[in-house]
Design an enzyme around this catalytic site. Structure first.
Site, PDB file in Angstrom:
ATOM      1  N   TYR A  30       0.857  -1.120   0.198  1.00 22.75           N
ATOM      2  CA  TYR A  30       0.112   0.085   0.014  1.00 22.75           C
ATOM      3  C   TYR A  30       0.942   1.102  -0.098  1.00 22.75           C
ATOM      4  O   TYR A  30       0.566   2.208  -0.730  1.00 22.75           O
ATOM      5  CB  TYR A  30      -0.833   0.097   1.329  1.00 22.75           C
ATOM      6  CG  TYR A  30      -1.911   1.148   1.481  1.00 22.75           C
ATOM      7  CD1 TYR A  30      -2.878   1.375   0.397  1.00 22.75           C
ATOM      8  CD2 TYR A  30      -1.841   1.911   2.489  1.00 22.75           C
ATOM      9  CE1 TYR A  30      -3.761   2.407   0.471  1.00 22.75           C
ATOM     10  CE2 TYR A  30      -2.686   2.902   2.486  1.00 22.75           C
ATOM     11  CZ  TYR A  30      -3.750   3.147   1.543  1.00 22.75           C
ATOM     12  OH  TYR A  30      -4.804   4.172   1.709  1.00 22.75           O
ATOM     13  N   GLU A  50       4.127   1.838  -0.754  1.00 24.67           N
ATOM     14  CA  GLU A  50       4.919   1.955  -1.987  1.00 24.67           C
ATOM     15  C   GLU A  50       3.959   2.304  -3.313  1.00 24.67           C
ATOM     16  O   GLU A  50       4.350   3.129  -4.224  1.00 24.67           O
ATOM     17  CB  GLU A  50       5.804   0.846  -2.360  1.00 24.67           C
ATOM     18  CG  GLU A  50       6.961   0.608  -1.305  1.00 24.67           C
ATOM     19  CD  GLU A  50       7.666   1.733  -0.991  1.00 24.67           C
ATOM     20  OE1 GLU A  50       7.486   2.683  -1.828  1.00 24.67           O
ATOM     21  OE2 GLU A  50       8.746   1.827  -0.223  1.00 24.67           O
ATOM     22  N   ARG A  77       0.978   8.500  15.082  1.00 25.03           N
ATOM     23  CA  ARG A  77       0.607   9.255  13.739  1.00 25.03           C
ATOM     24  C   ARG A  77      -0.173  10.465  14.374  1.00 25.03           C
ATOM     25  O   ARG A  77      -1.101  10.359  14.953  1.00 25.03           O
ATOM     26  CB  ARG A  77      -0.318   8.323  12.980  1.00 25.03           C
ATOM     27  CG  ARG A  77      -0.300   8.960  11.509  1.00 25.03           C
ATOM     28  CD  ARG A  77      -1.325   8.064  10.670  1.00 25.03           C
ATOM     29  NE  ARG A  77      -0.491   6.796  10.007  1.00 25.03           N
ATOM     30  CZ  ARG A  77      -1.313   5.741   9.806  1.00 25.03           C
ATOM     31  NH1 ARG A  77      -2.269   5.622   9.892  1.00 25.03           N
ATOM     32  NH2 ARG A  77      -0.404   4.732   9.349  1.00 25.03           N
TER      33      ARG A  77
HETATM   34  N1  UDP Z   1      -6.001  -1.965  16.028  1.00 29.55           N
HETATM   35  C1  UDP Z   1      -6.261  -2.739  16.966  1.00 29.55           C
HETATM   36  N2  UDP Z   1      -7.433  -3.566  16.995  1.00 29.55           N
HETATM   37  C2  UDP Z   1      -8.127  -3.934  15.846  1.00 29.55           C
HETATM   38  C3  UDP Z   1      -7.633  -3.223  14.664  1.00 29.55           C
HETATM   39  C4  UDP Z   1      -6.598  -2.370  14.649  1.00 29.55           C
HETATM   40  O1  UDP Z   1      -5.570  -2.625  18.073  1.00 29.55           O
HETATM   41  O2  UDP Z   1      -8.831  -4.566  16.134  1.00 29.55           O
HETATM   42  C5  UDP Z   1      -4.621  -1.192  15.714  1.00 29.55           C
HETATM   43  C6  UDP Z   1      -3.673  -1.447  14.742  1.00 29.55           C
HETATM   44  O3  UDP Z   1      -2.901  -2.275  15.135  1.00 29.55           O
HETATM   45  C7  UDP Z   1      -3.168   0.018  14.632  1.00 29.55           C
HETATM   46  C8  UDP Z   1      -4.394   1.055  14.998  1.00 29.55           C
HETATM   47  O4  UDP Z   1      -5.367   0.099  15.701  1.00 29.55           O
HETATM   48  O5  UDP Z   1      -2.105   0.363  15.756  1.00 29.55           O
HETATM   49  C9  UDP Z   1      -5.038   1.706  13.761  1.00 29.55           C
HETATM   50  O6  UDP Z   1      -5.346   0.575  12.905  1.00 29.55           O
HETATM   51  P1  UDP Z   1      -6.247   0.532  11.635  1.00 29.55           P
HETATM   52  O7  UDP Z   1      -6.172  -0.417  10.862  1.00 29.55           O
HETATM   53  O8  UDP Z   1      -7.189   1.557  11.871  1.00 29.55           O
HETATM   54  O9  UDP Z   1      -5.320   1.575  10.482  1.00 29.55           O
HETATM   55  P2  UDP Z   1      -3.993   2.259  10.410  1.00 29.55           P
HETATM   56  O10 UDP Z   1      -3.692   3.387  11.037  1.00 29.55           O
HETATM   57  O11 UDP Z   1      -2.781   1.216  11.266  1.00 29.55           O
HETATM   58  O12 UDP Z   1      -3.800   2.066   8.944  1.00 29.55           O
END
Ligand code: UDP
Length: 312
Positions: A146, A148, A276
């Protein structure tokens, strides 16, 4: 009146964009191959005289009859579990798809907008992230497909701007949430809300100390709309700097849902960014834009949507 093409038009953001242009009185063509999008997101627009849906994979040559004023390129799997499941499609839509849509915009003399992402910053070593930061990306990691693809998409967009004088925009979208996210898309907010509403365990990955900064969809769409109407070609961050740890987000969602769910900890996925937060100084200045919807309000609206979907 403008004529607008939205790729990924049946997706979460694409469908909200279609709404925004229809409300503006413009003509909208949504195009989607529905591998992660859902035509239900556009159900209310079917039959509208200024709306048309095309079921198509834009990694192939794409012919659209008539003029176009805007090509808004939002087609891509965008949640980690989707792009892990669809790595080749993710790479193809970011590379071949972006190339095709730039070619189309050039042919039609249309303004082209690329939906890029905070993922171009990878696991960032600078915090918050300004547009000038080049990022810390693992090109061969699972998320690399994603990251890259989007980095290539930015590069080819700038090349078309510089060498073919295409009128381009690049928006770097930070975590956005709201109605029309897929319940099963695996991202933190839909996962936590659906788990909490069903009183199931809420799955926090790692320790939950990692942070994200979450933006309500209406704020994001407003920022993108404004970006189309200024003469600026380099990337612009759009997101909400309101940063929260994933563990606190899980607790907040459990409370807002009035849920009995417990938090369970699961393995942290590879290359999961530790922090982030968008630096939105540029967007504030350039677009006179600011996110307006507070997190609690946005989460409440999103919970209402999911309640309806889950039929609770
Ligand atoms: N995450 C989590 N539980 C879940 C789904 C995601 O703890 O069921 C965490 C994931 O590891 C990341 C954050 O929540 O640290 C945000 O993940 P998301 O998939 O929403 O998007 P990303 O910002 O990582 O693209």
């Amino acid at each position: 009146m403008a004529r607008v093409l939205v790729t990924g038009g049946a997706g979460f953001l694409g469908s909200h964009l279609c709404d925004r242009f229809i409300q503006n009185g413009d003509e909208v063509i949504a195009i989607d191959n529905l591998i992660t999008g859902n035509a239900d997101n556009l159900a209310h627009l079917f039959g509208h005289p200024k709306f048309k849906f095309i079921f198509y994979d834009i990694t192939n040559y794409t012919h659209i009859p008539g003029d176009l004023d805007f090509v808004l390129h939002f087609a891509s799997p965008a949640s980690p579990i989707d792009y892990l499941r669809l790595p080749i499609q993710t790479l193809k839509v970011g590379s071949l798809g972006t190339h095709k849509m730039l070619g189309l915009a050039k042919e039609k003399k249309a303004c082209f907008l690329l939906a890029s992402t905070s993922e171009v910053y990878g696991d960032p070593l600078i915090h918050p992230q300004p547009e000038s930061y080049w990022g810390n990306v693992n090109p061969i990691g699972y998320r690399g497909v994603y990251d890259e693809a989007k980095r290539f998409a930015e590069a080819i967009t700038m090349a078309y701007h510089r060498y073919h004088s295409v009128n381009t925009r690049i928006v770097r979208i930070f975590n956005t949430y709201g109605p029309r996210m897929r319940i099963d898309d695996g991202r933190a907010i839909p996962a936590f809300i659906s788990q909490a509403l069903r009183n199931e365990d809420v799955t926090v990955f790692g320790t939950g100390e990692q942070t994200r900064s979450i933006c309500y969809v209406d704020d994001l769409i407003e920022g993108i709309f404004r970006l189309l109407h200024v003469d600026y070609h380099e990337p612009v961050n759009i997101g909400n700097p309101d940063e929260i740890s994933i563990l606190d987000l899980a607790k907040e969602i459990i409370e807002l849902c009035g849920s009995k769910s417990k938090i369970v900890f699961k393995k942290l996925p590879q290359d999961d960014p530790k922090v982030r937060q968008p630096d939105i100084t540029l967007a504030r200045k350039l677009l006179n834009w600011e996110p307006k919807v507070p997190r609690i309000e946005g989460l409440k609206r999103t919970i209402e949507y999911f309640k309806e979907k889950i039929k609770i």
